[in-house]
Scaffold this active site. Structure first.
Site, PDB file in Angstrom:
ATOM      1  N   LYS A 192     -36.400   2.720  -0.032  1.00 56.87           N
ATOM      2  CA  LYS A 192     -36.131   3.895  -0.671  1.00 56.87           C
ATOM      3  C   LYS A 192     -34.624   3.825  -1.462  1.00 56.87           C
ATOM      4  O   LYS A 192     -33.638   3.967  -1.003  1.00 56.87           O
ATOM      5  CB  LYS A 192     -35.981   5.057  -0.057  1.00 56.87           C
ATOM      6  CG  LYS A 192     -36.328   6.655  -0.516  1.00 56.87           C
ATOM      7  CD  LYS A 192     -35.242   6.909  -1.609  1.00 56.87           C
ATOM      8  CE  LYS A 192     -34.034   7.526  -1.142  1.00 56.87           C
ATOM      9  NZ  LYS A 192     -33.054   8.038  -2.198  1.00 56.87           N
ATOM     10  N   CYS A 301     -17.742   0.612  -0.315  1.00 56.41           N
ATOM     11  CA  CYS A 301     -17.541   0.989   1.044  1.00 56.41           C
ATOM     12  C   CYS A 301     -16.290   0.206   1.733  1.00 56.41           C
ATOM     13  O   CYS A 301     -15.483   0.556   2.399  1.00 56.41           O
ATOM     14  CB  CYS A 301     -18.720   0.761   1.856  1.00 56.41           C
ATOM     15  SG  CYS A 301     -20.368   1.094   1.405  1.00 56.41           S
ATOM     16  N   GLU A 401     -12.214   8.911   2.655  1.00 56.35           N
ATOM     17  CA  GLU A 401     -12.614   8.035   1.692  1.00 56.35           C
ATOM     18  C   GLU A 401     -13.038   8.523   0.365  1.00 56.35           C
ATOM     19  O   GLU A 401     -13.660   9.804   0.070  1.00 56.35           O
ATOM     20  CB  GLU A 401     -14.033   7.545   2.088  1.00 56.35           C
ATOM     21  CG  GLU A 401     -14.715   6.262   1.284  1.00 56.35           C
ATOM     22  CD  GLU A 401     -15.896   5.945   1.735  1.00 56.35           C
ATOM     23  OE1 GLU A 401     -16.167   4.566   1.607  1.00 56.35           O
ATOM     24  OE2 GLU A 401     -16.492   6.484   2.550  1.00 56.35           O
TER      25      GLU A 401
END
Length: 498
Positions: A192, A301, A401
């Protein structure tokens, strides 16, 4: 069809589209429309314009894909030898290299990243398939000595159907590093991709068929996380989920999978420190910092989003970084700028809000700090390369973040304080260290909590080096030999023979 980079770029510039891009799900080896008839748009972040449409899947499409992948476990794929699996992955590597131009242009348009970065991602994907092509026949069981009357041994088996939730920042890279070891292990897969960037996942699924993968071993369903991702991770026939995304979403994925006792490898958020000590090669450190935070517009990330610099080196390093940041050229990804746009209007607003709040709190924004556009067209979703100096340890800019081109600078008096600052967030994905003292570098590497540590070159390593986080950055490891173990289960057999 001319599939060179110049030809594809010219086609897009003239027509606003690329011919022949996939627009349906790949299920059972066939291009399949959504059961609901749903359609979504691919939008070019460099100008904010839609350039393609694709099928938007839901639980019904996921059900078909999972059932098909489950059936494929007992078909032709289960009879394929480890060497045969490796040969398919090797052919996939070759085809990816042959079709690199088309993949790179599609990736650049879908994600917004500069074309040269997309080309690097495609090359890395090919290398990933090449690496795992050599592993299927290398995983060996062992015998266990129980005495002359018994035979005991272990054997590795594929875990079964695997689900792969792919993020929008590195679509082809993240998919390749999870799907290649899954296939090497003999698993099947339902993919996905992120709804913002579905194209290269669909293209790669079709390429694997041409490489010899039996139909149904890999199925790709596009759609949103709510409509397609959630049904995938909660499906009882899915035995392992590879998820890359935010920590908040990752927690929900773990909860959903736990109801079926399905294993999860979550690669989540980061607020990674890049430590620069006063004895470092400052030119190399500046190069590393710039790539660590401004590659892919900081949407990584493992971005080095916190610079922890020893006080004696602070002023000189800041001067160099500010000059370099101000010299970066923004622009549409296909023009190969120094830095491209962020992926969406919503994400741009999030970045701007966090920096604006920091400004309101009195933090010193030494460069950048504003929304921008492509200087040639005045379109697109851009944010200026931004550096915020002398950020307190407990400030949200140092703790949360941002996922954008924003560097938080923190000052340490010595290496000991640098370790404390480096470990001061809830995240522990990666860390960087720049110093000429190799003993100090390794002492810091031992004491900084991170799943991977880079010394004197940020993003050093490659597909053969395990990658993953600790604490709120996740658990488990992708890449390398350890990445393949994720997709295998160990069976023990013990027999009395006399």
């Amino acid at each position: 069809m001319n599939n060179t980079v110049p030809a594809l770029v010219a086609q897009y510039q003239q027509t606003g589209r690329i011919e022949g891009l996939p627009d349906r799900h790949l299920i059972a080896g066939n291009w399949t429309p959504s059961a609901s008839g749903g359609i979504m748009e691919s939008v070019d972040p460099g100008n904010g314009n839609a350039f393609h449409q694709f099928a938007a899947g839901d639980a019904d499409d996921i059900e078909r894909a999972v059932e098909n992948s489950h059936a494929a476990l007992s078909g032709e794929w289960s009879a394929a030898s480890p060497a045969a699996r490796g040969a398919i992955l090797a052919r996939a590597a070759d085809l990816t290299r042959q079709e690199a131009a088309r993949f790179a242009v599609a990736e650049s348009l879908d994600s917004g990243k500069p074309l040269q970065e997309a080309e690097g991602d495609v090359a890395g994907a090919a290398r990933c398939f090449e690496y795992y092509a050599g592993l299927p026949d290398k995983f060996e069981g062992r015998t266990i000595p129980l005495g002359p009357d018994y035979l005991a041994y272990t054997n590795w088996e594929p875990v079964g159907v695997t689900g792969h939730i792919i993020p929008w920042n590195y679509p082809i890279s993240t998919l390749s590093r999870s799907i290649a070891p899954a296939l090497a292990a003999g698993c099947t897969a339902v993919v996905k991709p992120a709804e913002q960037t579905p194209l290269t996942a669909l293209m790669l699924g079709e390429l694997l068929l041409r490489a010899g993968l039996p139909a149904g071993v890999v199925n790709v369903v596009a759609g949103t996380g709510i409509d397609a991702g959630a049904p995938l991770v909660s499906h009882p026939l899915v035995r392992h989920v590879s998820f890359t995304g935010s920590t908040t979403t990752g927690i929900e994925v773990i909860r959903a999978a736990a109801r079926n006792v399905t294993s999860v490898l979550p690669e989540l958020g980061g607020k990674s420190p890049l430590v620069v000590l006063a004895d470092a090669d400052m030119e190399a450190a500046a190069d590393g910092i710039m790539g660590a935070i401004f590659e892919n517009a900081g949407q990584i990330c493992s971005a080095g989003s916190r610079l922890v610099v020893e006080r004696r080196a602070h002023s000189g390093l800041m001067e160099a970084l500010v000059a370099r940041a101000r010299a970066l050229k923004l622009g549409h990804g296909l023009r190969r700028p120094d830095m491209g746009p962020v992926n969406s209007s919503a994400h741009l607003s999030k970045i701007a809000a966090m920096v604006d709040a920091a400004r309101d709190r009195g933090l010193e924004i030494v460069t950048g700090g504003s929304v921008s556009t492509d200087p040639e067209t005045e379109k697109g979703w851009f944010y200026q390369p931004t550096i915020i100096d002398n950020v307190p340890v407990d400030d949200p800019i140092a703790q949360e973040e941002i996922f954008g081109p924003v560097l938080a600078v923190q000052i340490a008096d010595d290496a000991e304080e640098a370790i404390s600052i480096a470990n001061s967030t809830k995240y522990a994905l990666v860390a960087g260290i720049y110093t000429r003292d190799f003993a100090t570098a390794h002492r810091l590497a031992q004491r900084i909590d991170a799943g991977q540590v880079f010394i004197n070159e940020y993003f050093a390593g490659g597909i053969s080096v395990p990658f993953g986080g600790n604490r709120m950055s996740g658990f488990g490891r992708e890449k390398g030999i350890d990445g393949m173990r994720t997709y295998l289960k160990l069976k023990s057999v013990a027999a009395r023979i006399s």
